[in-house]
Write a protein that holds these residues in place. Structure first.
Motif, PDB file in Angstrom:
ATOM      1  N   SER A 111       0.733  -1.173  -0.132  1.00  0.00           N
ATOM      2  CA  SER A 111       0.025   0.000   0.113  1.00  0.00           C
ATOM      3  C   SER A 111       0.783   1.161   0.006  1.00  0.00           C
ATOM      4  O   SER A 111       1.946   1.468   0.641  1.00  0.00           O
ATOM      5  CB  SER A 111      -0.963  -0.177   1.138  1.00  0.00           C
ATOM      6  OG  SER A 111      -0.072   0.120   2.327  1.00  0.00           O
ATOM      7  N   GLY A 112       0.466   2.177  -0.989  1.00  0.00           N
ATOM      8  CA  GLY A 112       1.235   3.184  -0.880  1.00  0.00           C
ATOM      9  C   GLY A 112       2.218   3.448  -1.919  1.00  0.00           C
ATOM     10  O   GLY A 112       2.950   4.394  -2.424  1.00  0.00           O
ATOM     11  N   ASP A 124      -1.585   6.977  -5.365  1.00  0.00           N
ATOM     12  CA  ASP A 124      -0.744   8.060  -4.686  1.00  0.00           C
ATOM     13  C   ASP A 124       0.446   8.346  -4.958  1.00  0.00           C
ATOM     14  O   ASP A 124       0.882   9.348  -5.074  1.00  0.00           O
ATOM     15  CB  ASP A 124      -0.942   7.795  -3.016  1.00  0.00           C
ATOM     16  CG  ASP A 124      -2.559   7.467  -2.508  1.00  0.00           C
ATOM     17  OD1 ASP A 124      -3.319   7.916  -3.102  1.00  0.00           O
ATOM     18  OD2 ASP A 124      -2.511   6.711  -1.534  1.00  0.00           O
TER      19      ASP A 124
END
Length: 149
Positions: free
Chosen positions: A105-106, A144
Motif C-alpha cells: 500500500s502506498g 498516490d
C-alpha cells in the motif's frame, strides 16, 4: 504562510502526546498485537530529512541506506535493520516465484506476467528469429505514488 506554520506545530505535539498514550496502553496489552500497530504508526512518521540525506551523491537509495534510516527511526542496531530488510526481500522473491501478487500500500503492486512466444528480427541481418515465451516481473505504481511524483 506564517499561519500555516503555526498550525502545524501544535498538531505535531498532539500527535506525539497520542503516541506516548498509545505506547502506555501498548505496555498493558500483549506484545504481539501491539507490535504491528506501533510499527505501522512509527513507519508513517518517517522524517523527510532522513530520506533525503540517505541517498548517495549519485541519487541511488540502496537497501543499506534504507536499513540505516530504519535503525535510526526505530532505535535498532543497523545489523538488525539490515537483516530484517534482507528477509523482506527474500519473502517477496519467494512469493513472486510462486506467482503471487504483492500489494504494498502506498507503493504499488508487483506481479509476474507471462510473455507469449513471438517472432522478432535480428537487427544486423534482418532475419526472423523465434523468441521463447518468458516471464517478467511487472510493477504497477499506486495512485498516490503516481500523483505525488
Amino acid at each position: 504562510m506564517a499561519k500555516a506554520a503555526t498550525k502545524k506545530a501544535p498538531a505535531r505535539k498532539a500527535a506525539s502526546k497520542t503516541a506516548t498514550k498509545t505506547a502506555a496502553k501498548a505496555a498493558k496489552k500483549p506484545a504481539k498485537a501491539t507490535a504491528s500497530k506501533t510499527a505501522t504508526k512509527a513507519a508513517a512518521k518517517v522524517p523527510k530529512k532522513a530520506v533525503k540525506t540517505a541517498a548517495t551523491s549519485n541519487g541511488i537509495l540502496t537497501l543499506r541506506n534504507i536499513a540505516d534510516i530504519l535503525s535510526e527511526i526505530h532505535e535498532l542496531p543497523k545489523r538488525q535493520a539490515n537483516e530484517m530488510l534482507t528477509q523482506v526481500v527474500e519473502i517477496i522473491a519467494k512469493s513472486l516465484k510462486k506467482g503471487d501478487k504483492i500489494r504494498l500500500s502506498g507503493l504499488g503492486i508487483l506481479q509476474v506476467r507471462k510473455r507469449a512466444a513471438r517472432m522478432g528480427r535480428n537487427p544486423q541481418t534482418g532475419e526472423p528469429v523465434k523468441i521463447k515465451a518468458s516471464k517478467k516481473i511487472a510493477f504497477r505504481p499506486a495512485k498516490d505514488l503516481k500523483e505525488s511524483i
